[in-house]
Design a protein around this motif. Structure first.
Motif, PDB file in Angstrom:
ATOM      1  N   LYS A 199       0.843  -1.198   0.000  1.00 52.10           N
ATOM      2  CA  LYS A 199       0.000   0.000   0.000  1.00 52.10           C
ATOM      3  C   LYS A 199       0.884   1.256   0.000  1.00 52.10           C
ATOM      4  CE  LYS A 199      -3.615   1.546   3.019  1.00 52.10           C
ATOM      5  NZ  LYS A 199      -4.443   1.258   4.193  1.00 52.10           N
ATOM      6  N   THR A 239       2.560   1.719  -3.382  1.00 49.78           N
ATOM      7  CA  THR A 239       1.590   2.198  -4.380  1.00 49.78           C
ATOM      8  C   THR A 239       1.342   3.695  -4.208  1.00 49.78           C
ATOM      9  OG1 THR A 239       0.545   0.029  -4.430  1.00 49.78           O
ATOM     10  CG2 THR A 239      -0.756   1.876  -5.267  1.00 49.78           C
ATOM     11  N   ILE A 240       1.147   4.120  -2.971  1.00 45.49           N
ATOM     12  CA  ILE A 240       0.904   5.551  -2.711  1.00 45.49           C
ATOM     13  C   ILE A 240       2.143   6.377  -3.088  1.00 45.49           C
ATOM     14  CG2 ILE A 240       0.541   7.258  -0.860  1.00 45.49           C
ATOM     15  CD1 ILE A 240      -1.361   5.145   0.425  1.00 45.49           C
ATOM     16  N   GLY A 246      -8.916   0.899  -5.035  1.00 46.56           N
ATOM     17  CA  GLY A 246      -7.623   0.892  -4.364  1.00 46.56           C
ATOM     18  C   GLY A 246      -6.977  -0.483  -4.404  1.00 46.56           C
ATOM     19  N   ASN A 247      -7.767  -1.503  -4.151  1.00 48.73           N
ATOM     20  CA  ASN A 247      -7.232  -2.869  -4.190  1.00 48.73           C
ATOM     21  C   ASN A 247      -6.748  -3.238  -5.588  1.00 48.73           C
ATOM     22  OD1 ASN A 247      -7.897  -3.087  -1.519  1.00 48.73           O
ATOM     23  ND2 ASN A 247      -9.813  -4.202  -1.879  1.00 48.73           N
ATOM     24  N   LEU A 284      -6.918   8.600  -6.512  1.00 48.43           N
ATOM     25  CA  LEU A 284      -6.310   7.265  -6.522  1.00 48.43           C
ATOM     26  C   LEU A 284      -5.664   6.946  -5.170  1.00 48.43           C
ATOM     27  CD1 LEU A 284      -4.679   7.386 -10.082  1.00 48.43           C
ATOM     28  CD2 LEU A 284      -6.671   6.052  -9.419  1.00 48.43           C
ATOM     29  N   GLN A 330      -6.428   8.205  -2.294  1.00 51.63           N
ATOM     30  CA  GLN A 330      -7.482   8.035  -1.297  1.00 51.63           C
ATOM     31  C   GLN A 330      -8.100   6.625  -1.387  1.00 51.63           C
ATOM     32  OE1 GLN A 330      -8.085  10.428   1.111  1.00 51.63           O
ATOM     33  NE2 GLN A 330      -9.161   8.697   2.036  1.00 51.63           N
ATOM     34  N   ALA A 331      -8.270   6.161  -2.643  1.00 55.59           N
ATOM     35  CA  ALA A 331      -8.846   4.817  -2.845  1.00 55.59           C
ATOM     36  C   ALA A 331      -7.948   3.742  -2.234  1.00 55.59           C
ATOM     37  CB  ALA A 331      -9.044   4.558  -4.335  1.00 55.59           C
ATOM     38  N   VAL A 332      -6.629   3.940  -2.374  1.00 60.95           N
ATOM     39  CA  VAL A 332      -5.680   2.972  -1.797  1.00 60.95           C
ATOM     40  C   VAL A 332      -5.768   3.021  -0.269  1.00 60.95           C
ATOM     41  CG1 VAL A 332      -3.229   2.350  -1.565  1.00 60.95           C
ATOM     42  CG2 VAL A 332      -4.137   3.047  -3.793  1.00 60.95           C
ATOM     43  N   LYS A 333      -5.817   4.239   0.277  1.00 64.73           N
ATOM     44  CA  LYS A 333      -5.912   4.378   1.740  1.00 64.73           C
ATOM     45  C   LYS A 333      -7.201   3.748   2.257  1.00 64.73           C
ATOM     46  CE  LYS A 333      -3.191   8.620   1.908  1.00 64.73           C
ATOM     47  NZ  LYS A 333      -3.253  10.077   1.819  1.00 64.73           N
ATOM     48  N   ASP A 334      -8.296   3.926   1.497  1.00 66.55           N
ATOM     49  CA  ASP A 334      -9.606   3.389   1.913  1.00 66.55           C
ATOM     50  C   ASP A 334      -9.720   1.874   1.707  1.00 66.55           C
ATOM     51  OD1 ASP A 334     -10.328   5.934   2.532  1.00 66.55           O
ATOM     52  OD2 ASP A 334     -11.538   6.272   0.721  1.00 66.55           O
ATOM     53  N   GLU A 335      -8.765   1.323   0.927  1.00 67.75           N
ATOM     54  CA  GLU A 335      -8.802  -0.106   0.582  1.00 67.75           C
ATOM     55  C   GLU A 335     -10.124  -0.493  -0.065  1.00 67.75           C
ATOM     56  OE1 GLU A 335      -7.441  -2.707   3.673  1.00 67.75           O
ATOM     57  OE2 GLU A 335      -5.760  -1.420   4.205  1.00 67.75           O
TER      58      GLU A 335
END
Lengths: 68, 216
Positions: A6, A9-10, A46-47, A35, A37-42
């Protein structure tokens, strides 16, 4: 989701310039902040991103290793 | 050998389909220059009823599909289903198909071949591209977006030139590799994102069916 993946990716997304968007099929089109934020939110986007970016990193490393 | 008619779908309801819609104009113009008859299912014409009707009555040899997709479906205007696995994939019987959609080559593509499609070119994962957010109303002026038009439009253009399916796909692969080399050597702000998309599209682009097939 593995925390290191994660973070990686960020870190990659942080370098994306602000004036471009990434079109990801039926997910839609997103700027770097959406993008990240989507990774942080999982969430599913993001996944997806983490999986694709990690696949890309792995295939890149593999190609690099084969070249050596 | 298939008949000298092409059908193209190009919905236009969001930024992603807007880009594919504009990119497709170059394909249509090329078809006209080669005297290929074109059935252009644009915007609201990109619906299941018109799609099936044109396929059944006009029997195009080449079908180019733009839009969103899933592993089992190809979608048209407003994301309504055009083709669904185990439902109507037989409408693509005896066609060469290029599906510029996400993921449809994973499950739907092989099912089309089982139902008599000659060749199905598509992507087993999401089709990715990058665009300049200030150019959405004029995609043709977007140099970043045009990178992806170049490496994908070559497939139908090469087919219309009379090349084999495998050669059309090889040309696309060759262009993507050249673009990867170029953006690896020329480190612009956009390069890492462009490279990510090109590398993933390269991995996901695939052909099912007869790779020796020729259109017209």
């Amino acid at each position: 989701m593995i925390e290191d993946e994660k973070k990686l990716t960020i870190a990659r997304l942080e370098h994306m310039p602000a004036h471009i968007k990434l079109a990801i099929g039926s997910f839609g089109s997103f700027d770097k902040w959406e993008l990240m934020q989507a990774v942080k939110d999982e969430n599913p986007l993001g996944n997806f991103l983490v999986n694709e970016i990690m696949e890309d990193v792995r295939s890149f490393k593999k190609a690099d290793k084969n070249d050596k | 050998m298939t008949n000298n008619t092409m059908l193209i779908t190009r919905p236009n309801h969001d930024p992603e389909t807007c880009y594919l819609y504009r990119w497709s104009e170059d394909i249509i113009n090329f078809a006209h220059s080669k005297n290929v008859d074109v059935f252009d299912l644009s915007d609201k014409k990109s619906n299941r009823s018109d799609f099936e009707s044109y396929l059944n009555k006009r029997k195009p040899g080449l079908v180019i599909i733009n839009g969103h997709g899933t592993e089992t479906e190809i979608l048209g205007q407003d994301n309504k289903v055009l083709i669904k696995a185990d439902d109507n994939e037989d409408v693509l019987e005896s066609k060469i198909v290029y599906s510029r959609t996400c993921a449809s080559a994973k499950i739907l593509g092989p099912k089309c071949i089982d139902s008599g499609t000659i060749a199905f070119i598509g992507y087993t994962g999401n089709f990715l591209f990058v665009f300049n957010s200030s150019k959405v109303s004029n995609p043709e002026t977007d140099e970043i977006g045009n990178i992806f038009a170049k490496s994908t439009n070559i497939i139908p253009i090469s087919l219309m030139k009379g090349n084999k399916v495998e050669d059309a796909v090889s040309k696309s692969v060759q262009i993507m590799k050249e673009q990867i080399d170029y953006y690896s050597a020329n480190d612009t702000l956009e390069s890492p994102t462009i490279l990510f998309c090109l590398r993933r599209n390269l991995v996901h682009q695939i052909v099912h069916g007869d790779k020796q097939a020729i259109f017209n």
